[in-house]
Design a protein around this motif. Sequence first.
Motif, PDB file in Angstrom:
ATOM      1  N   THR B 108     -10.433 104.698  53.915  1.00 29.34           N
ATOM      2  CA  THR B 108     -11.913 104.593  54.061  1.00 29.34           C
ATOM      3  C   THR B 108     -12.707 105.582  53.293  1.00 29.34           C
ATOM      4  O   THR B 108     -12.094 106.541  52.768  1.00 29.34           O
ATOM      5  CB  THR B 108     -12.286 104.268  55.468  1.00 29.34           C
ATOM      6  OG1 THR B 108     -13.516 103.927  55.389  1.00 29.34           O
ATOM      7  CG2 THR B 108     -11.800 105.721  56.207  1.00 29.34           C
ATOM      8  N   GLU B 109     -14.214 105.384  53.296  1.00 33.11           N
ATOM      9  CA  GLU B 109     -15.022 106.562  52.825  1.00 33.11           C
ATOM     10  C   GLU B 109     -14.539 107.938  52.898  1.00 33.11           C
ATOM     11  O   GLU B 109     -14.381 108.663  51.883  1.00 33.11           O
ATOM     12  CB  GLU B 109     -16.439 106.263  53.037  1.00 33.11           C
ATOM     13  CG  GLU B 109     -17.463 107.062  52.369  1.00 33.11           C
ATOM     14  CD  GLU B 109     -17.318 106.376  50.988  1.00 33.11           C
ATOM     15  OE1 GLU B 109     -17.371 105.347  50.997  1.00 33.11           O
ATOM     16  OE2 GLU B 109     -17.835 107.314  50.160  1.00 33.11           O
ATOM     17  N   ARG B 181     -13.112 105.391  45.417  1.00 33.81           N
ATOM     18  CA  ARG B 181     -14.360 105.081  46.170  1.00 33.81           C
ATOM     19  C   ARG B 181     -15.468 104.766  45.609  1.00 33.81           C
ATOM     20  O   ARG B 181     -16.327 103.874  45.935  1.00 33.81           O
ATOM     21  CB  ARG B 181     -14.555 106.809  46.901  1.00 33.81           C
ATOM     22  CG  ARG B 181     -13.526 107.200  47.935  1.00 33.81           C
ATOM     23  CD  ARG B 181     -14.351 108.240  48.785  1.00 33.81           C
ATOM     24  NE  ARG B 181     -14.545 109.476  47.989  1.00 33.81           N
ATOM     25  CZ  ARG B 181     -14.734 110.354  48.731  1.00 33.81           C
ATOM     26  NH1 ARG B 181     -14.730 110.522  49.833  1.00 33.81           N
ATOM     27  NH2 ARG B 181     -15.140 111.669  48.237  1.00 33.81           N
ATOM     28  N   ALA B 185     -17.081 101.068  46.282  1.00 40.94           N
ATOM     29  CA  ALA B 185     -18.488 100.854  46.629  1.00 40.94           C
ATOM     30  C   ALA B 185     -19.321 100.193  45.477  1.00 40.94           C
ATOM     31  O   ALA B 185     -20.266  99.440  45.849  1.00 40.94           O
ATOM     32  CB  ALA B 185     -19.357 102.515  46.260  1.00 40.94           C
ATOM     33  N   GLN B 187     -18.159  97.373  44.738  1.00 46.82           N
ATOM     34  CA  GLN B 187     -17.693  96.169  45.247  1.00 46.82           C
ATOM     35  C   GLN B 187     -18.682  95.615  46.354  1.00 46.82           C
ATOM     36  O   GLN B 187     -18.250  94.661  47.104  1.00 46.82           O
ATOM     37  CB  GLN B 187     -16.321  95.738  45.297  1.00 46.82           C
ATOM     38  CG  GLN B 187     -15.475  96.006  44.098  1.00 46.82           C
ATOM     39  CD  GLN B 187     -13.791  95.975  44.412  1.00 46.82           C
ATOM     40  OE1 GLN B 187     -13.546  95.062  44.865  1.00 46.82           O
ATOM     41  NE2 GLN B 187     -13.458  96.926  44.257  1.00 46.82           N
ATOM     42  N   GLU B 188     -19.473  96.533  46.879  1.00 44.91           N
ATOM     43  CA  GLU B 188     -20.188  96.162  48.244  1.00 44.91           C
ATOM     44  C   GLU B 188     -20.583  94.783  48.208  1.00 44.91           C
ATOM     45  O   GLU B 188     -20.603  94.103  49.165  1.00 44.91           O
ATOM     46  CB  GLU B 188     -21.379  97.086  48.025  1.00 44.91           C
ATOM     47  CG  GLU B 188     -21.926  97.276  49.554  1.00 44.91           C
ATOM     48  CD  GLU B 188     -21.159  98.351  50.315  1.00 44.91           C
ATOM     49  OE1 GLU B 188     -21.052  97.920  51.656  1.00 44.91           O
ATOM     50  OE2 GLU B 188     -20.634  99.427  49.881  1.00 44.91           O
ATOM     51  N   GLN B 189     -21.369  94.418  47.201  1.00 44.64           N
ATOM     52  CA  GLN B 189     -21.831  92.996  47.119  1.00 44.64           C
ATOM     53  C   GLN B 189     -20.547  92.096  46.593  1.00 44.64           C
ATOM     54  O   GLN B 189     -20.527  90.983  47.370  1.00 44.64           O
ATOM     55  CB  GLN B 189     -22.949  93.015  45.890  1.00 44.64           C
ATOM     56  CG  GLN B 189     -24.147  93.785  46.214  1.00 44.64           C
ATOM     57  CD  GLN B 189     -24.673  93.723  47.570  1.00 44.64           C
ATOM     58  OE1 GLN B 189     -24.963  92.586  47.981  1.00 44.64           O
ATOM     59  NE2 GLN B 189     -25.104  94.731  47.861  1.00 44.64           N
ATOM     60  N   GLY B 262     -12.390  94.471  47.355  1.00 42.00           N
ATOM     61  CA  GLY B 262     -13.332  95.123  48.045  1.00 42.00           C
ATOM     62  C   GLY B 262     -13.129  96.200  48.909  1.00 42.00           C
ATOM     63  O   GLY B 262     -13.885  96.743  49.618  1.00 42.00           O
ATOM     64  N   SER B 265     -14.846  97.439  52.450  1.00 43.39           N
ATOM     65  CA  SER B 265     -16.068  96.886  52.802  1.00 43.39           C
ATOM     66  C   SER B 265     -16.204  95.254  53.289  1.00 43.39           C
ATOM     67  O   SER B 265     -15.156  94.517  53.046  1.00 43.39           O
ATOM     68  CB  SER B 265     -16.895  96.535  51.324  1.00 43.39           C
ATOM     69  OG  SER B 265     -16.201  96.218  50.353  1.00 43.39           O
ATOM     70  N   TRP B 266     -17.152  95.291  54.100  1.00 44.77           N
ATOM     71  CA  TRP B 266     -17.168  93.744  55.077  1.00 44.77           C
ATOM     72  C   TRP B 266     -17.592  92.909  54.140  1.00 44.77           C
ATOM     73  O   TRP B 266     -18.548  93.305  53.037  1.00 44.77           O
ATOM     74  CB  TRP B 266     -17.962  94.166  56.358  1.00 44.77           C
ATOM     75  CG  TRP B 266     -17.310  95.093  57.181  1.00 44.77           C
ATOM     76  CD1 TRP B 266     -17.410  96.484  57.047  1.00 44.77           C
ATOM     77  CD2 TRP B 266     -16.614  94.747  58.366  1.00 44.77           C
ATOM     78  NE1 TRP B 266     -16.458  97.044  58.172  1.00 44.77           N
ATOM     79  CE2 TRP B 266     -16.095  96.062  59.027  1.00 44.77           C
ATOM     80  CE3 TRP B 266     -16.185  93.499  59.126  1.00 44.77           C
ATOM     81  CZ2 TRP B 266     -15.540  96.144  60.247  1.00 44.77           C
ATOM     82  CZ3 TRP B 266     -15.453  93.801  60.232  1.00 44.77           C
ATOM     83  CH2 TRP B 266     -15.389  94.891  60.666  1.00 44.77           C
ATOM     84  N   ASP B 269     -23.007  91.961  55.381  1.00 50.18           N
ATOM     85  CA  ASP B 269     -24.050  93.070  55.202  1.00 50.18           C
ATOM     86  C   ASP B 269     -24.636  93.354  56.832  1.00 50.18           C
ATOM     87  O   ASP B 269     -24.528  92.346  57.440  1.00 50.18           O
ATOM     88  CB  ASP B 269     -25.142  92.881  54.229  1.00 50.18           C
ATOM     89  CG  ASP B 269     -25.832  91.495  54.659  1.00 50.18           C
ATOM     90  OD1 ASP B 269     -25.685  90.796  55.308  1.00 50.18           O
ATOM     91  OD2 ASP B 269     -26.897  91.420  53.689  1.00 50.18           O
ATOM     92  N   SER B 290     -13.736 100.384  59.652  1.00 52.11           N
ATOM     93  CA  SER B 290     -13.504  99.903  58.342  1.00 52.11           C
ATOM     94  C   SER B 290     -12.147 100.405  57.812  1.00 52.11           C
ATOM     95  O   SER B 290     -11.113  99.752  56.949  1.00 52.11           O
ATOM     96  CB  SER B 290     -14.288 100.833  57.448  1.00 52.11           C
ATOM     97  OG  SER B 290     -14.207 102.201  57.714  1.00 52.11           O
TER      98      SER B 290
END
Lengths: 380, 399
Positions: B108-109, B181, B185, B187-189, B262, B265-266, B269, B290
């Motif tokens: 994770t991050e 990382r 990030a 691929q957040e959307q 992704g 990331s969930w 949102d 996460s």
Amino acid sequence: MAEIPTNLTANPPVNAEPVEMLLNMGPQHPSTHGVFRMVLWVDGEKIVDVEPHIGYLHRGSEKLCEGEQYHQVITLFDRLDYVANFNNELVYCQAVEKLMGLEVPERAEYVRVILCELNRIASHLLYVGTIGLDAGAMTPTMFAFRGRERIQSVFEAVSGARMMHNYFRIGGIKEDLPDNFEQLIAELLPLLREDVEESDRILTFNEIFLTRLKDVGTISAEEAIDFGFTGPCLRGCGIEYDVRKAQPYSIYDRFDFDIPIGLDGDCWDRHWVRVREMYESLKIIEQALEQMPGGEVVSSLGRRLIRPPAGEVYMRAENPRGEIGVHLISNGTDRPYRLKVRPPSFCNLSAIRRLLTDSWIADSVVILGSLDIVLGEVDR
Amino acid sequence: MQGLAPLLAVGLVDVIWMVVSLLAMFTGLSIVVLSLVWLERKALGRLQLRLGPTRTGLFGLLQPVADAIKLILKEDIIPNSSDRAIFWVAPVIVALSAFMIWVTIPATEGLVLRNLELGLFYITAFAVIGILGLVLAGWGSANKYGVLGGLRSAAQLISYEIPVIMVVVAVGMLAKSLDLRVIVAAQEQIPYVALLPLGMVVFFIAGLAEVGRTPFDIYHAESEVVGGPFVEYSGAHWSVFFLAEYINTFAIAALVVLLFLGGWSWPFDAAALAWLPSLPDIAWVGGLLSVIWFLLKVYAVIFVVFWIRGTFPRLRIDQLMAFAWKAMVPLSFYAIVITGVYLFYDWPAWTLTVMSLTGLVVVGYIVYRKMMEPARRIAEIKARQAAQVAERRASRQAS
């Protein structure tokens, strides 16, 4: 200390001039189906030549037969093709019956046919499992073994043993079927048909399986005959030869069934023929169950000490692996004078050098698997 | 001495921290391997009408522990004719490359041992080293099956390395970074699987070949080369190979998730989750969630790997190489080209999806029809069989 010979064979192959590597496959290789050994001359991944070695399972069965009484020989036949015990017992019993001119009760004949055809399915299911393993798939083995287990539990109910049944007798069978046999087989058949269909679906037309087997180990019909191929291996070449039809023995002329034949004589065709044969065997079993009469199961002569008249006889039958032949010579005593077996696996295996030369190492395993040999029968 | 000065300046705390974190990684990965072994045995068992392990612990959960203890306690046999040094060092190389990959894979991050800006480059570089170990293992064990398997592994892994690297390059172009990382990030959307489905398919298939999984388990094919490079290994030595194989499988699955699905990331949102009771606002809770989400994705991918193992037979070595060079490599180059075009002309995102899917369908179709030929084959075989049946029926009626 004696020097260990570096060359594994006395006569190196002629066409293996630049010997790249000599690869010893077996007798403890996981996919040589028992204790078969091949010495492969390989050029990278290509097989240049091969020398098969058999005899690791030689028990002298033919010679042993000469020392046993006629009834005792049945147990030795169980141990030839140990995957198709009933079929082996049948051909021996029929050879002696033919020599003595013995009449077998109707019911016994039907029981024999039902058990033999069940055994054919069990044997072909084992084949489906092993060819899957040879091609690298684990799951077909488990699927096939489920059906095989079901058949074997019926065999156990009938004869008391899952293998090496010793159930057929000269002139009939040992004793009548168990009381709940009809119920057992009524439960078995629909499940078995499902098993056969499943083991067909999981492999036969699978893309990778097809690419692995099609056009691999191809042999023409003429060559196959020259090598003495019989059974599914010969029928895979497109030749319609089945002893059950060509020279009907027992009561096989009373049943309606087809002989599946292949197209090109490659591994996939041999596989396809075996899979289709399982459906045909199911057909035979269903017909036999309908026609099966009651009555005696062993002729009165068969209960006594067997002393066939002096003479000789040759009996052939269709085993799961091909045509098995028994040449029996009697000198009028209670033991055979000479007994020669013509095992189908041995004759099919004789083409191994022709089939493997110029193929890949990976193919050697599949080709050997598609010949479906049983070493107990090859070595005797 | 002048050059060594910066190295010596590394503080004691740094060294201790490094050792501790490496140990933590080792322990974590070992636990992961145990879970994978259990999952594989259980999944394969269920696929094969079996139960899988049931006797050791609840649902057989302790079975991998029992396996590990058995393997470690077994006698470690070193063949007399083997090249001892090479025989010893080969498993170390394989395990080393497997573990080193994980230094830079983030869960994770914040949870990563040492994030590198060239993370993907580092991973692909270390993945290649494992091949050396396999070849050495085959050679050092002085066994012909080992040599065959080692050479097979060299051919196979190097061939499939190319599509893997090319797809990685395409992803790096999309994210404009090789830092994992940053890639996650980005691929957040939209996860990259939506943009570059072709890339994911190629990466997953080539990844299967990279770790020698069915249907590409050619170099250690049980029925052909009897374990290949591992044929002479036993006990602890063998278990090191085993460990490395599972860690590599896990790494490939993790990379599929990081590069295309992704990462952690969930799919929703924060606004979409507003109706949920708000979580306590502690930093590690969100991080833990996460990590769990990431692991769920990875295990789902790994389950597919096991599923494939329970379904397919194995390819032959020439078919495998043909598949690599005729299908995988062109497809991966195509992925780079379309990504470049998309980035250069700054087209909308859906164009990349369309181009990617077109490539997948067209090349997939060509591969299916022309190279593997099974589809045409099946149709042809069925037609010929039907003709044969009709002919036999006619001749039977005539007679």
